[in-house]
Design a protein around this motif. Sequence first.
Motif: not given
Length: 94
Positions: A66-78
């Motif tokens: 989902s968009s939320a998963e993609v955003i969360a994964d990118t945020y956590i990686a950062r």
Amino acid sequence: MSLINIISKDFDIPDHLTENQLRDAIVDAFAYLIDNDFPKLIQILYKADVDQYKLKGLLETVEGLSSAEVIADTYIARQIAKIETWKKYSQKKD
């Protein structure tokens, strides 16, 4: 500084979560923000210094999440990258 310490500046989360529970909580938080408070979502991503062009590309190309998963994964990686940078530059030189 730990990942939970950094993320808790943006989200109200317990400090005893496992890595998977933390991701789930962040995904839920971003899903809520997408639907209910998009300006706050943008503010959080800006403050975290998430690359907007990278994120846009991921949102357009990643399948099965989902968009939320993609955003969360990118945020956590950062946030993890920030921690690694802080550790690298805070180590005392011998």
